[in-house]
Design a protein around this motif. Structure first.
Motif, short mmCIF file in Angstrom:
data_model
loop_
_atom_site.label_atom_id
_atom_site.label_comp_id
_atom_site.label_asym_id
_atom_site.label_seq_id
_atom_site.Cartn_x
_atom_site.Cartn_y
_atom_site.Cartn_z
N SER A 137 -11.79 6.35 -9.18
CA SER A 137 -10.69 6.61 -10.18
C SER A 137 -9.84 5.35 -10.60
O SER A 137 -9.55 4.49 -9.40
CB SER A 137 -9.69 7.70 -10.03
OG SER A 137 -9.12 7.50 -8.88
N LEU A 138 -9.35 4.98 -11.85
CA LEU A 138 -8.64 3.97 -11.99
C LEU A 138 -7.04 4.20 -11.61
O LEU A 138 -6.56 5.66 -12.02
CB LEU A 138 -8.38 3.50 -13.57
CG LEU A 138 -7.79 2.45 -14.00
CD1 LEU A 138 -7.66 1.14 -13.27
CD2 LEU A 138 -7.80 2.15 -15.55
N ASN A 139 -6.39 3.43 -11.02
CA ASN A 139 -5.16 3.85 -10.45
C ASN A 139 -4.18 2.48 -10.70
O ASN A 139 -4.67 1.25 -10.67
CB ASN A 139 -4.98 4.12 -9.05
CG ASN A 139 -5.87 5.57 -8.73
OD1 ASN A 139 -5.32 6.58 -9.13
ND2 ASN A 139 -7.21 5.27 -8.27
N PHE A 140 -2.96 2.58 -10.57
CA PHE A 140 -1.87 1.37 -10.48
C PHE A 140 -0.85 1.61 -9.71
O PHE A 140 -0.33 2.72 -9.45
CB PHE A 140 -1.23 1.32 -12.09
CG PHE A 140 -2.26 0.98 -13.28
CD1 PHE A 140 -2.40 0.15 -13.69
CD2 PHE A 140 -2.87 2.43 -13.61
CE1 PHE A 140 -3.28 -0.18 -14.82
CE2 PHE A 140 -3.64 2.44 -14.76
CZ PHE A 140 -4.02 1.05 -15.54
N ILE A 141 -0.79 0.75 -8.79
CA ILE A 141 0.25 0.53 -7.97
C ILE A 141 1.69 -0.02 -8.59
O ILE A 141 1.49 -1.35 -8.81
CB ILE A 141 -0.14 0.16 -6.55
CG1 ILE A 141 1.19 0.36 -5.46
CG2 ILE A 141 -0.57 -1.44 -6.60
CD1 ILE A 141 0.80 0.52 -4.06
N VAL A 142 2.62 0.34 -8.53
CA VAL A 142 3.76 -0.27 -9.29
C VAL A 142 4.86 -0.56 -8.27
O VAL A 142 5.34 0.50 -7.68
CB VAL A 142 4.42 0.78 -10.15
CG1 VAL A 142 5.10 0.11 -11.16
CG2 VAL A 142 3.21 1.26 -11.45
N THR A 143 5.50 -1.89 -8.39
CA THR A 143 6.73 -2.21 -7.57
C THR A 143 7.83 -1.97 -8.56
O THR A 143 8.07 -2.29 -9.60
CB THR A 143 6.80 -3.66 -7.19
OG1 THR A 143 6.58 -4.38 -8.06
CG2 THR A 143 5.62 -3.92 -6.05
N LEU A 144 9.11 -1.31 -7.79
CA LEU A 144 10.20 -0.90 -8.66
C LEU A 144 11.35 -1.42 -8.04
O LEU A 144 11.67 -1.72 -6.99
CB LEU A 144 10.22 0.73 -8.77
CG LEU A 144 8.96 1.30 -9.51
CD1 LEU A 144 8.96 2.90 -9.08
CD2 LEU A 144 9.01 1.28 -10.79
N GLU A 145 12.37 -1.58 -9.04
CA GLU A 145 13.82 -1.90 -8.41
C GLU A 145 14.69 -0.76 -9.13
O GLU A 145 14.57 -0.20 -10.25
CB GLU A 145 14.21 -3.13 -9.09
CG GLU A 145 13.65 -4.43 -8.35
CD GLU A 145 14.26 -5.71 -8.85
OE1 GLU A 145 14.92 -5.74 -9.79
OE2 GLU A 145 13.72 -6.72 -7.96
N GLY A 146 15.88 -0.29 -8.48
CA GLY A 146 16.71 0.47 -9.10
C GLY A 146 16.69 1.90 -8.47
O GLY A 146 15.88 2.21 -7.33
N GLU A 180 10.69 2.20 -4.26
CA GLU A 180 10.39 0.68 -4.32
C GLU A 180 8.72 0.74 -4.84
O GLU A 180 8.27 -0.38 -5.33
CB GLU A 180 10.22 -0.01 -2.82
CG GLU A 180 11.72 -0.29 -2.41
CD GLU A 180 11.82 -1.05 -1.29
OE1 GLU A 180 10.73 -1.27 -0.63
OE2 GLU A 180 12.97 -1.51 -0.57
N LEU A 181 8.14 1.79 -4.59
CA LEU A 181 6.65 1.86 -4.73
C LEU A 181 6.53 3.05 -5.65
O LEU A 181 6.79 4.18 -5.19
CB LEU A 181 5.69 1.72 -3.59
CG LEU A 181 5.47 0.18 -3.08
CD1 LEU A 181 4.67 0.46 -1.88
CD2 LEU A 181 4.98 -0.64 -3.98
N ALA A 182 5.35 3.07 -6.51
CA ALA A 182 4.79 4.26 -7.13
C ALA A 182 3.52 4.08 -7.37
O ALA A 182 2.94 2.98 -7.61
CB ALA A 182 5.60 4.70 -8.06
N VAL A 183 2.70 5.18 -7.42
CA VAL A 183 1.22 5.13 -7.94
C VAL A 183 1.22 5.75 -9.22
O VAL A 183 1.67 6.86 -9.36
CB VAL A 183 0.55 5.63 -6.70
CG1 VAL A 183 -1.03 5.86 -7.31
CG2 VAL A 183 0.37 4.79 -5.72
N VAL A 184 0.45 5.16 -10.13
CA VAL A 184 0.19 5.92 -11.46
C VAL A 184 -1.49 6.02 -11.65
O VAL A 184 -1.88 5.15 -11.87
CB VAL A 184 0.56 5.20 -12.72
CG1 VAL A 184 0.32 5.94 -13.91
CG2 VAL A 184 2.28 4.80 -12.41
N PRO A 185 -1.92 7.16 -11.52
CA PRO A 185 -3.43 7.43 -11.55
C PRO A 185 -3.64 7.56 -12.99
O PRO A 185 -2.91 8.25 -13.81
CB PRO A 185 -3.59 8.71 -10.93
CG PRO A 185 -2.54 9.07 -10.11
CD PRO A 185 -1.32 8.58 -10.84
#
Length: 695
Positions: free
Chosen positions: A171-180, A189-194
């Motif tokens: 599956s295509l996924n995105f790992i996202v680095t975050l602030e706030g 600090e981190l999230a995954v978006v499938p």
């Protein structure tokens, strides 16, 4: 053996160690995938077909990791460090796979970025990057994201309350680095978006925004552009694609009461098997991919950093540019079928050979359709290995059952990656009233057979179809295969007995003409080779030509070596895996191995034995592999009609030995070299010759 021992080249033979004689199976199939990749840079193919080869390579590599690499890894996990026939341990095989696969995938993306995409752009087919989008296009994409994409996305934060999600295979996924901070005041600090599979991976921009040109944007670019919208009040500082490939081989206990129910339970596990490969984009930071490797329990050698989308297999779009593809090919109908009022009457006159995709698959479907509606037909029996629930053949069989025919379908539920489809086929046929059986526990039913029983003048007449390929109309347009329509009494009786064997119980049946695995096929092949050896020693005509998808079975390889030493000339036309080493002095110098990779997937299995001028020609569903010869039910049928036999020899064997454009030749060191026309030699493309002949 005395004759072989007296051969002057035996000294050279004795210098070869056991391991020198064989090529590793996994590395051999990887070499085949590399030959497919090379088609993407072959100017003989139209541009969009070159793109298709590039995507086929991606699909092939996915399955290679899911099945072959996963299998080698399982050996490591079980502590198996034994040597395979080629002398390599599982760890050594994995190291060589890693080196070759990394280089191949790097080359794949270079071909995409430096050759295919620029040439598509010249044709006004563009995959636009975010910095190329106009203001109007950005406005349209924002609306598209809000209306079509965002509602089906589920961002998952990574924190103590939300552990790393269980992600589906490929599956295509995105790992996202975050602030706030989020709405609950948490510092995330981190999230995954499938990315759900329901979303198209390629989005075409409206013509009014592109001047009527075919301009596309990747789904990954759309999500990248708007990823911060998924985290209100927070800022996305990075967004990186990744994809994990998992072990997709099913481990099914054969000791079950109902194979279909057990298989349904196993199918879900395929989506979440042990990870075997991680793909990330080149811009993914080291600390992110190291984090992902740890989550998936992978080593850095299992990491593949790519310069483009991580899911190339789904890149294909329906480009309406006929001049960038091969011209449409219309398979022909044999003349005898055009002239006859029914297929039954044509088959009674003579055997009919079908060579797909040059000749149409329609006669096979029409045979079943006639049988379904003919009041004289009493029974229809058929094996089904890969036929989807929407297949015309399945619908016709269901119609026959509803019309009161005795329909028996032997469905191989375990055909890899078609298990779910085959369960659906079984349900359709059962609901229509057909008898559905799943073959023999422990042995996949891979034979391709149809048997129709018809009452004529108070006697029962049998009509038979035997083939080398699956009963799949789509495959029959792109796979080369042979099919034989016959009423030969002995062959028909043999097919009847094999169906009895598959649906009932009892001792092994004795057949008159048909060779079948796992019982007689392997031994008879050994006997045929022995006969050629004896003829060569006696100074008689001796030659062997074999066309198959793969050769791995060690006893047959050794017997071919013995035949080579006796002076038998041997040509092997092998599409993918070949564990035999040709052209080794004193061992295999009389053996040549070639592979044809072209517009159509070479799938015919043909065995030719010279037999001192009275050739034996067999077509078969079986490759020369251990699994086909010992763990599957296979059918191998003789082609005895001299006209049809000559056709197969000339078109299905000698034709491919002349190819100097789409052929590759296996070298003694295991390398494959592309064959080119010699100076002054005309280009000869075997598949094109057949297309022109049948047109």
């Amino acid at each position: 053996m005395n004759q072989v021992a007296s051969n002057p080249s035996t000294e050279a033979t004795n210098n070869y160690t056991f391991h020198d004689r064989y090529i590793n199976r996994e590395l051999s199939i990887l070499d085949f995938h590399l030959r497919v990749l090379e088609q993407a840079v072959n100017p003989a193919h139209p541009l969009l077909d070159r793109l298709t080869f590039l995507l086929i390579f991606s699909s092939n590599m996915d399955e290679f990791f899911e099945i072959r690499v996963a299998g080698v890894l399982e050996q490591l996990y079980l502590g198996n460090e034994s040597h395979s026939p080629d002398g390599l341990t599982p760890r050594e095989v994995l190291d060589r796979i890693s080196e070759t696969a990394h280089a191949a995938i790097d080359r794949q993306y270079r071909i995409l970025n430096e050759e295919i995409l620029p040439k598509l752009r010249e044709e006004n087919i563009c995959f636009l990057k975010r910095d190329e989008l106009t203001d109007e296009q950005l406005v349209w994409l924002k609306k598209y994201f809000q209306e079509q994409v965002a509602p089906v996305l589920t961002p998952i934060s990574l924190d103590p309350a939300h552990p790393f999600p269980r992600l589906v295979n490929k599956s295509l996924n995105f790992i996202v680095t975050l602030e706030g901070k989020d709405a609950f005041g948490r510092q995330i600090e981190l999230a995954v978006v499938p990315a759900p599979r329901s979303l198209p991976r390629v989005v075409r921009l409206p013509d009014e925004l592109t001047g009527g040109h075919e301009h596309h944007v990747m789904l990954s670019a759309i999500i990248h552009e708007h990823v911060s919208d998924l985290f209100p009040g927070m800022t996305a500082t990075g967004c990186y694609q990744f994809r994990v490939t998992r072990n997709a081989d099913l481990a099914l206990n054969e000791d079950v009461e109902d194979l279909a129910i057990a298989l349904k339970g196993e199918l879900s596990s395929r989506r979440f098997g042990r990870a075997v490969r991680l793909e990330v984009t080149e811009n993914c930071p080291q600390h992110i991919y190291e984090y992902l490797l740890e989550e998936f329990h992978l080593e850095e050698s299992d990491l593949y950093k790519v310069n483009g989308p991580v899911n190339l297999t789904r890149l294909i779009s329906n480009f309406k540019r006929p001049h960038l593809r091969y011209s449409a090919h219309t398979p022909v109908i044999p003349k005898i079928l055009k002239k006859s009022e029914s297929i039954f009457s044509a088959m009674k006159k003579q055997d009919i050979l079908l060579h797909h995709p040059y000749e149409s698959f329609a006669p096979v479907i029409n045979l079943l359709r006639e049988a379904a509606r003919d009041p004289k037909v009493l029974a229809i029996k058929q094996t089904l290995y890969r036929s989807g629930p929407n297949s015309e053949i399945v619908q016709v069989l269901a119609e026959a059952a509803r019309n009161g025919k005795e329909v028996t379908a032997v469905i191989e539920l375990r055909a890899r990656f078609d298990e779910e489809s085959n369960i659906a086929v079984a349900n359709i046929l059962q609901e229509a009233g057909a008898v559905v059986v799943y073959g023999i526990v422990g042995y996949k039913t891979h034979a391709k057979m149809i048997l129709i029983v018809r009452r004529e003048d108070n006697q029962l007449m049998r009509y038979v179809h035997l083939g080398t390929g699956n009963y799949h109309a789509g495959n029959a347009r792109i796979y080369t295969d042979y099919g034989l329509l016959t009423t030969n009494k002995e062959l028909s009786e043999d097919v009847h007995r094999v169906f009895q064997e598959l649906t009932g119980m009892g001792k092994t049946v004795k057949l008159k003409k048909l060779l079948h695995a796992p019982f007689t096929l392997h031994q008879q092949l050994m006997n045929f080779i022995d006969h050629e050896i004896a003829n060569a020693i006696a100074g008689k005509k001796a030659r062997i030509i074999v066309k198959v998808n793969a050769i791995t079975e060690q006893q047959l390889i050794d017997k071919l070596y013995e035949a080579s030493q006796a002076g038998v000339k041997i040509d092997l036309i092998v599409r993918s895996i070949c564990c035999l080493r040709p052209q080794l002095r004193g061992l295999s110098e009389n053996i040549h191995v070639r592979s044809i990779v072209g517009r159509f997937l070479e799938h015919t299995r043909v065995y030719y034995f010279e037999n001192d001028g009275n050739p034996r020609v067999y077509c078969s569903s079986a490759d020369w592999m251990d699994r086909n010869l010992f763990s599957r039910v296979e059918a191998c049928f003789p082609v005895e009609d001299p006209v049809l036999r000559k056709r197969i020899i000339e078109q299905g064997l000698e034709n491919y030995l002349k190819d100097n454009q789409q052929a590759w030749e296996l070298q003694p060191d295991g390398q494959w070299l592309s064959i080119s026309p010699k100076e002054g030699e005309e280009v000869y493309i075997s598949q094109q010759v057949l297309l022109e002949h049948f047109q």
